[in-house]
Design a protein around this motif. Structure first.
Motif, PDB file in Angstrom:
ATOM      1  N   SER A 291       0.708  -1.514  -0.057  1.00 22.09           N
ATOM      2  CA  SER A 291      -0.062  -0.114  -0.072  1.00 22.09           C
ATOM      3  C   SER A 291       0.393   1.133   0.287  1.00 22.09           C
ATOM      4  O   SER A 291       0.433   2.430  -0.331  1.00 22.09           O
ATOM      5  N   VAL A 293       1.901   2.756   3.399  1.00 24.53           N
ATOM      6  CA  VAL A 293       1.068   3.068   3.789  1.00 24.53           C
ATOM      7  C   VAL A 293       1.789   2.541   5.079  1.00 24.53           C
ATOM      8  O   VAL A 293       1.953   1.249   5.740  1.00 24.53           O
ATOM      9  N   GLN A 295       2.086   1.181   9.125  1.00 27.38           N
ATOM     10  CA  GLN A 295       1.022   0.366   9.371  1.00 27.38           C
ATOM     11  C   GLN A 295       1.017   0.458  10.692  1.00 27.38           C
ATOM     12  O   GLN A 295       1.877   0.978  11.604  1.00 27.38           O
ATOM     13  N   TYR A 299      -4.705  -2.696  13.677  1.00 24.77           N
ATOM     14  CA  TYR A 299      -5.074  -3.294  12.801  1.00 24.77           C
ATOM     15  C   TYR A 299      -4.681  -4.304  12.219  1.00 24.77           C
ATOM     16  O   TYR A 299      -4.920  -5.333  11.220  1.00 24.77           O
TER      17      TYR A 299
ATOM     18  N   SER B 221      -0.194   9.499   6.046  1.00 27.51           N
ATOM     19  CA  SER B 221      -1.058   8.562   6.031  1.00 27.51           C
ATOM     20  C   SER B 221      -0.459   7.850   6.489  1.00 27.51           C
ATOM     21  O   SER B 221      -0.860   6.174   6.418  1.00 27.51           O
ATOM     22  N   MET B 223      -0.681   4.449   9.181  1.00 29.88           N
ATOM     23  CA  MET B 223      -1.787   4.302  10.500  1.00 29.88           C
ATOM     24  C   MET B 223      -2.544   4.599  11.472  1.00 29.88           C
ATOM     25  O   MET B 223      -2.704   4.022  12.184  1.00 29.88           O
ATOM     26  N   ALA B 243      -5.521  12.111   2.669  1.00 28.69           N
ATOM     27  CA  ALA B 243      -4.494  11.101   3.120  1.00 28.69           C
ATOM     28  C   ALA B 243      -4.909  10.771   4.250  1.00 28.69           C
ATOM     29  O   ALA B 243      -4.789   9.757   4.641  1.00 28.69           O
ATOM     30  N   SER B 244      -5.131  11.609   5.333  1.00 30.84           N
ATOM     31  CA  SER B 244      -6.687  11.432   6.743  1.00 30.84           C
ATOM     32  C   SER B 244      -6.596  10.272   7.163  1.00 30.84           C
ATOM     33  O   SER B 244      -7.335  10.075   7.719  1.00 30.84           O
ATOM     34  N   ASP B 246      -7.785   7.414   5.511  1.00 28.95           N
ATOM     35  CA  ASP B 246      -8.235   6.136   5.981  1.00 28.95           C
ATOM     36  C   ASP B 246      -7.914   5.373   7.153  1.00 28.95           C
ATOM     37  O   ASP B 246      -9.285   4.337   7.607  1.00 28.95           O
ATOM     38  N   ASN B 247      -7.712   5.918   8.213  1.00 33.10           N
ATOM     39  CA  ASN B 247      -7.622   5.898   8.859  1.00 33.10           C
ATOM     40  C   ASN B 247      -8.230   6.764  10.142  1.00 33.10           C
ATOM     41  O   ASN B 247      -8.152   6.488  11.507  1.00 33.10           O
TER      42      ASN B 247
END
Lengths: 303, 292
Positions: A291, A293, A295, A299, B221, B223, B243-244, B246-247
């Motif tokens: 992704s 991104v 993590q 999650y 971005s 998480m 970008a914020s 997603d979570n």
């Protein structure tokens, strides 16, 4: 050397150049592994994990939960391998087997009065037999470090051979507990003894003692496997355990295995990671690589 | 022969340590006359990752401290800053402040820290509530910190903007990752030295210097970042908001001028708090009016 009964004798072990080992190991750590190679490596690491819970407070519920995780690492992501095995105490083998058996995941059981190994031989044999009878595919035994350090190497050899006999078809991993062996020379000697006594795998640590699976120790043990292979043509597996909690270190281990032993060892038949929190870190790396991104542990399932 | 001047390399602050950027990169900060005044780390996304990791690790125990103790720690920051005010004034002047402006900026910053130090053990009493409900429950709402907050510091301010965005975040028990002003980063790094020598646990505040254009994306971005504090003039505001998603990070957008007295207040603390409501069963005997 082959003795009159047709067995290989334990050769004298070479002394280990500690500075040289550190130099070599530091080179494995400077490799940069990117993109597709990294992805392959990460998936390989997952497939080599022995997901482990070895605590006094383990309950059937905890073991069931871990077994479920072993089979469903991250259901949000298809095409992930399962781990190689779950590693539990003998009393939990039956429960673990009933869950992961259907997924082709092996059940490994520690035995021989893990983690100290301070028990008489008949107790250790009974411990091992109990685990095997309840369906353990693999046995992780500990050596008697006290005897080893006292110089009674023959005792250690005979004990491993006796346990190997009780294992039957179960594969035997011999834990050296390198954190208690002090020197790399001792690690090398203990590796040679374990291998010649019939170990299918040699394993660094119980996870209860620090330091555990350092790269230096693992490298020394890989060298022992290499020399045995060169002398006899037989492969022995390797399992670093304890302290490998991030993907980067795991990948460095794989690089080392490939360069010391070769590609034949890069399967979970011959190489394993003993770990409890490594799996989540690898999963987070895989998702991150895909992704782009970073993590969060929020999650992913709890270990 | 002219002496060759040695420029200080300003290092970043991660987990209570002062590493250089893992990338080894740096940039030169220039004054109005286009002369270099310092070498500053050009942080990479990996530095950012490390900073978030350190912040996450430190957050739990920071939250668990008593609110009173957090107040003491913040007050200590103000004390330490006061002791080094000459250095801050000097650095602001290097960054094109007049002496008077620089002094005012440092004074305001110290006052602001003391202001939020006072709020630490009070905001929850003021902002929390006991709620009337139509069942046999004692129902109350109180605030808990969100976790790790990313701060994109005001670009035009060397110290006050940074301090004004940081203090309410840590006063409420969050940990933070700050990206300092790109053109005026000197005070941010010196503030890190102040934090390190006061009682702030390592990892509660992490300060990176470098390119905003490069760092806004991995920060917003990420998480494991729970909120973002940014000023309205920042050119990346809408990118950060996007970008914020997603979570579901909470993004708070502030004025870029924190010199006004209205740019402080309890709402800056509760901006990065989650409201937790508890329903506690109570016994209700014969319609008695007060049962808890």
């Amino acid at each position: 050397m082959i003795d009159k009964y047709g067995f290989h004798e334990v050769p004298s072990s070479p002394s280990i150049d500690k500075v040289g080992v550190e130099e070599r190991v530091s080179r494995f750590q400077s490799r940069s592994i990117k993109t597709t190679a990294k992805m392959q490596g990460l998936k390989m690491v997952l497939s080599m994990i022995d997901l482990t819970t070895l605590e006094g407070k383990d309950t059937p519920g905890k073991v069931r939960q871990m077994c479920f995780k072993a089979a469903h690492l991250h259901d949000g992501h298809p095409d992930l391998p399962t781990v190689a095995a779950v590693c539990v105490y003998p009393s939990m083998v039956g429960i673990a087997k009933s869950i992961v058996g259907a997924y082709g995941i092996k059940v490994a059981s520690v035995s021989t009065a893990f983690p100290s190994g301070q028990a008489p031989l008949d107790v250790k044999l009974a411990d091992t037999k109990y685990a095997v009878d309840h369906g353990a595919d693999e046995i992780d035994m500990v050596i008697s470090r006290g005897k080893f350090l006292a110089g009674d190497h023959a005792f250690v050899f005979d004990e491993i051979a006796a346990i190997k006999e009780v294992c039957g078809t179960a594969r035997l991993k011999v834990i050296l507990e390198t954190g208690e062996l002090i020197t790399l020379d001792n690690v090398r000697r203990a590796s040679d003894i374990a291998i010649y006594a019939g170990a299918d795998f040699i394993k660094t640590s119980t996870g209860k003692i620090q330091p555990a699976a350092t790269l230096q120790v693992t490298y020394t043990m890989l060298q022992s496997i290499r020399d045995y292979y060169d002398a006899t043509g037989k492969m022995v597996g390797m399992k670093p355990a304890g302290g490998i909690s991030n993907s980067k270190l795991a990948l460095h281990n794989l690089v080392m295995v490939k360069e010391v032993l070769g590609e034949a060892w890069l399967t979970n038949q011959w190489f394993r990671f003993g770990a409890s929190s490594l799996a989540n870190d690898v999963l987070m790396q895989i998702i991150k690589t895909e992704s782009g991104v970073y993590q969060s542990a929020d999650y992913f399932t709890l270990d | 022969m002219k002496r060759l001047e040695v420029l200080k390399t300003y290092k970043i602050y991660i987990g209570g340590k002062f590493p250089r950027s893992e990338s080894g990169r740096f940039y030169k900060v220039l004054n109005k006359a286009k002369e270099p005044i310092a070498n500053v780390c050009l942080s990479s996304r990996k530095d950012l990752r490390n900073a978030v990791q350190a912040a996450r690790k430190a957050q739990g125990s920071w939250q668990e401290r008593t609110a009173f103790n957090r107040g003491q720690v913040l007050y200590r920051i103000a004390e330490m800053l006061e002791g080094r005010r000459a250095q801050f004034v000097e650095e602001l002047m290097l960054e094109n402040y007049t002496k008077k402006e620089a002094q005012t900026e440092v004074d305001n910053s110290i006052d602001r820290i003391v202001y939020y130090a006072g709020w630490c053990d009070k905001f929850n009493q003021v902002a929390s509530s006991v709620n009337p409900v139509s069942s046999s429950h004692f129902n109350f709402s109180s605030y808990e910190p969100m976790g790790v907050i990313g701060i994109l510091a005001v670009q035009s301010s060397g110290l006050l903007g940074l301090v004004s965005m940081l203090m309410p975040v840590i006063a409420g028990g969050n940990s933070s990752v700050i990206i300092a002003s790109e053109d005026k980063p000197l005070c941010a790094v010196t503030l890190a030295e102040v934090l390190n020598s006061s009682d702030v646990p390592g990892g509660v505040v992490n300060i990176l210097t470098g390119s905003i254009a490069e760092l806004w994306s991995p920060l917003s971005s990420h998480m494991d970042v729970n909120g973002i504090s940014i000023d309205a003039v920042n050119e990346h505001v809408s990118d950060v908001q996007l970008a914020s998603v997603d979570n579901l990070k909470r993004v708070r957008i502030y004025s870029n001028d924190f010199s006004l007295i209205k740019e402080q207040g309890i709402q800056f603390i509760t901006d990065f708090q989650e409201l937790k409501t508890t329903w506690h069963p109570i016994e209700k005997i014969g319609g008695a009016s007060s049962s808890y």
